[in-house]
Design a protein around this motif. Structure first.
Motif, PDB file in Angstrom:
ATOM      1  N   ASP A  91     -16.951 -27.619  -8.056  1.00  0.00           N
ATOM      2  CA  ASP A  91     -16.101 -27.165  -8.803  1.00  0.00           C
ATOM      3  C   ASP A  91     -14.894 -26.279  -8.279  1.00  0.00           C
ATOM      4  N   HIS A  92     -14.888 -26.021  -6.982  1.00  0.00           N
ATOM      5  CA  HIS A  92     -13.941 -25.153  -6.356  1.00  0.00           C
ATOM      6  C   HIS A  92     -12.932 -26.135  -5.645  1.00  0.00           C
ATOM      7  N   LYS A  93     -11.682 -25.476  -5.259  1.00  0.00           N
ATOM      8  CA  LYS A  93     -10.919 -25.805  -4.321  1.00  0.00           C
ATOM      9  C   LYS A  93     -11.139 -24.721  -3.133  1.00  0.00           C
ATOM     10  N   HIS A  94     -10.593 -25.055  -1.755  1.00  0.00           N
ATOM     11  CA  HIS A  94     -11.157 -24.242  -0.832  1.00  0.00           C
ATOM     12  C   HIS A  94      -9.880 -24.077  -0.065  1.00  0.00           C
ATOM     13  N   LEU A  95      -9.558 -22.827   0.253  1.00  0.00           N
ATOM     14  CA  LEU A  95      -8.197 -22.404   0.693  1.00  0.00           C
ATOM     15  C   LEU A  95      -8.423 -21.442   1.923  1.00  0.00           C
ATOM     16  N   PHE A  96      -8.057 -21.777   3.290  1.00  0.00           N
ATOM     17  CA  PHE A  96      -8.298 -21.022   4.417  1.00  0.00           C
ATOM     18  C   PHE A  96      -6.658 -20.702   4.628  1.00  0.00           C
ATOM     19  N   THR A  97      -6.817 -19.332   4.727  1.00  0.00           N
ATOM     20  CA  THR A  97      -5.454 -18.612   4.369  1.00  0.00           C
ATOM     21  C   THR A  97      -4.829 -17.765   5.548  1.00  0.00           C
ATOM     22  N   GLY A  98      -5.736 -17.942   6.916  1.00  0.00           N
ATOM     23  CA  GLY A  98      -5.367 -17.025   7.937  1.00  0.00           C
ATOM     24  C   GLY A  98      -5.114 -15.672   7.737  1.00  0.00           C
ATOM     25  N   ASP A  99      -4.033 -15.064   7.941  1.00  0.00           N
ATOM     26  CA  ASP A  99      -3.519 -13.638   7.891  1.00  0.00           C
ATOM     27  C   ASP A  99      -2.501 -13.486   6.671  1.00  0.00           C
ATOM     28  N   SER A 100      -2.196 -14.393   5.822  1.00  0.00           N
ATOM     29  CA  SER A 100      -1.577 -14.556   4.636  1.00  0.00           C
ATOM     30  C   SER A 100      -1.905 -13.915   3.493  1.00  0.00           C
ATOM     31  N   LEU A 101      -3.178 -14.095   3.340  1.00  0.00           N
ATOM     32  CA  LEU A 101      -3.706 -13.656   1.820  1.00  0.00           C
ATOM     33  C   LEU A 101      -5.012 -13.050   2.029  1.00  0.00           C
ATOM     34  N   PHE A 102      -5.420 -11.886   1.708  1.00  0.00           N
ATOM     35  CA  PHE A 102      -6.819 -11.197   1.814  1.00  0.00           C
ATOM     36  C   PHE A 102      -7.236 -10.841   0.508  1.00  0.00           C
ATOM     37  N   PRO A 103      -8.519 -10.429   0.458  1.00  0.00           N
ATOM     38  CA  PRO A 103      -8.857  -9.539  -0.805  1.00  0.00           C
ATOM     39  C   PRO A 103      -7.989  -8.423  -0.885  1.00  0.00           C
ATOM     40  N   GLY A 104      -7.286  -8.087  -1.776  1.00  0.00           N
ATOM     41  CA  GLY A 104      -6.333  -7.054  -2.256  1.00  0.00           C
ATOM     42  C   GLY A 104      -5.021  -6.972  -1.670  1.00  0.00           C
ATOM     43  N   GLY A 105      -4.542  -8.098  -1.166  1.00  0.00           N
ATOM     44  CA  GLY A 105      -2.979  -8.255  -0.866  1.00  0.00           C
ATOM     45  C   GLY A 105      -2.712  -9.453  -0.110  1.00  0.00           C
ATOM     46  N   VAL A 106      -1.333  -9.293   0.152  1.00  0.00           N
ATOM     47  CA  VAL A 106      -0.864 -10.397   1.126  1.00  0.00           C
ATOM     48  C   VAL A 106      -1.017  -9.775   2.707  1.00  0.00           C
ATOM     49  N   GLY A 107      -0.705 -10.743   3.324  1.00  0.00           N
ATOM     50  CA  GLY A 107      -0.848 -10.441   5.053  1.00  0.00           C
ATOM     51  C   GLY A 107       0.414  -8.965   5.119  1.00  0.00           C
ATOM     52  N   ASN A 108       0.215  -8.398   6.492  1.00  0.00           N
ATOM     53  CA  ASN A 108       1.150  -7.248   6.862  1.00  0.00           C
ATOM     54  C   ASN A 108       2.392  -7.926   7.309  1.00  0.00           C
ATOM     55  N   THR A 109       3.598  -7.487   6.694  1.00  0.00           N
ATOM     56  CA  THR A 109       5.160  -7.714   7.074  1.00  0.00           C
ATOM     57  C   THR A 109       5.566  -6.430   7.481  1.00  0.00           C
ATOM     58  N   TRP A 110       4.832  -5.548   8.033  1.00  0.00           N
ATOM     59  CA  TRP A 110       5.380  -4.400   8.813  1.00  0.00           C
ATOM     60  C   TRP A 110       6.270  -3.419   7.988  1.00  0.00           C
ATOM     61  N   LYS A 111       6.239  -3.464   6.653  1.00  0.00           N
ATOM     62  CA  LYS A 111       7.389  -2.660   5.914  1.00  0.00           C
ATOM     63  C   LYS A 111       8.496  -3.087   5.852  1.00  0.00           C
ATOM     64  N   ASP A 112       8.911  -4.430   6.228  1.00  0.00           N
ATOM     65  CA  ASP A 112       9.767  -5.201   6.218  1.00  0.00           C
ATOM     66  C   ASP A 112      10.290  -5.704   4.840  1.00  0.00           C
ATOM     67  N   PRO A 113      10.980  -5.118   3.796  1.00  0.00           N
ATOM     68  CA  PRO A 113      11.201  -5.780   2.583  1.00  0.00           C
ATOM     69  C   PRO A 113      11.369  -7.230   2.460  1.00  0.00           C
ATOM     70  N   GLU A 114      12.302  -7.828   3.211  1.00  0.00           N
ATOM     71  CA  GLU A 114      12.628  -9.040   3.204  1.00  0.00           C
ATOM     72  C   GLU A 114      11.375  -9.955   3.667  1.00  0.00           C
ATOM     73  N   ARG A 115      10.669  -9.847   4.678  1.00  0.00           N
ATOM     74  CA  ARG A 115       9.575 -10.460   5.085  1.00  0.00           C
ATOM     75  C   ARG A 115       8.289 -10.313   3.858  1.00  0.00           C
ATOM     76  N   PHE A 116       8.278  -9.010   3.335  1.00  0.00           N
ATOM     77  CA  PHE A 116       7.388  -9.098   2.129  1.00  0.00           C
ATOM     78  C   PHE A 116       7.657  -9.869   0.822  1.00  0.00           C
ATOM     79  N   GLU A 117       8.844 -10.139   0.687  1.00  0.00           N
ATOM     80  CA  GLU A 117       9.519 -10.621  -0.453  1.00  0.00           C
ATOM     81  C   GLU A 117       9.138 -11.995  -0.312  1.00  0.00           C
TER      82      GLU A 117
END
Length: 218
Positions: A147-173
């Motif tokens: 009943d599930h799909k399974h997604l291995f996200t590395g450091d791009s998606l975590f519980p509570g947010g996307v991965g670290n982009t070091w306060k760079d607005p373009e990288r976060f966007e």
């Protein structure tokens, strides 16, 4: 036993048995990285996602069974400290995105782009390119046999947010846009997320927080 994905450095792997695929999650130190061993239940072939550290523990998890592929989700060193030793011991082909491959400590046998497919025995994973944490960060999607799909996200998606982009607005966007368009807009709430560090989550658990993530910018 029921899979939870809650693992500790030094502790045992947590194993999830699907119809066609076995998923073993192991936490390794010193940065509390998650490594995932996927094994096709029909053929016995194995695939390792992120040979992060502690090669002896990863090799013990693999045991004497074959591993044909090691995927590195991105170029940061905490995700490949064991790559040289584990790839040599297993003879596995090393796979990464071409934008991150030059930073790895071993030659990459295959580079993959967004939408490419990687096989582990009879099972197929889809590559999803998620730009922003690093230029060549990738996630791996298994469409699932339950009943599930399974997604291995590395450091791009975590519980509570996307991965670290070091306060760079373009990288976060860029990362936020990729995560929304390539993951949340496409996949259902039941999709199980296996991140590069820490506990698992589901897209359904995270979806209500997307506006908050965008507003805060991290």
């Amino acid at each position: 036993m029921t899979y939870t994905g809650d693992v500790q450095v030094g502790g045992p792997a947590d194993v999830r048995e699907l119809t066609d695929l076995s998923i073993s999650k192991l936490a390794v130190g010193p940065y509390d990285n998650n490594a995932y061993l996927l094994r096709c239940r029909a053929t016995g072939d194995g695939l390792l996602i992120d040979a992060a550290a502690e090669p002896d523990r990863l090799l013990a998890l693999i045991a004497d069974k074959p591993v044909s592929t090691i995927i590195t989700t991105h170029q940061h060193g905490d995700h490949w400290q064991a790559l040289d030793q584990v790839s040599k011991m297993t003879g596995a082909q090393v796979v990464a995105h071409p934008l991150d491959a030059p930073a790895l400590p071993v030659p990459v046998g295959r580079t993959v782009e967004h939408g490419d497919r990687i096989n582990v025995g009879d099972v197929t994973l889809e590559v999803i390119h998620l730009r922003g944490h690093t230029p060549g960060s990738i996630a791996l999607l298994y469409e699932g046999d339950d009943d599930h799909k399974h997604l291995f996200t590395g450091d791009s998606l975590f519980p509570g947010g996307v991965g670290n982009t070091w306060k760079d607005p373009e990288r976060f966007e860029q990362l936020y846009t990729d995560v929304v368009e390539r993951i949340f807009d496409r996949l259902p709430d039941q999709t199980w997320v296996y991140p590069g560090h820490g506990k698992d989550t589901t897209l359904g658990a995270e979806r209500p927080s997307l506006p908050e993530w965008k507003a805060r910018g991290w």
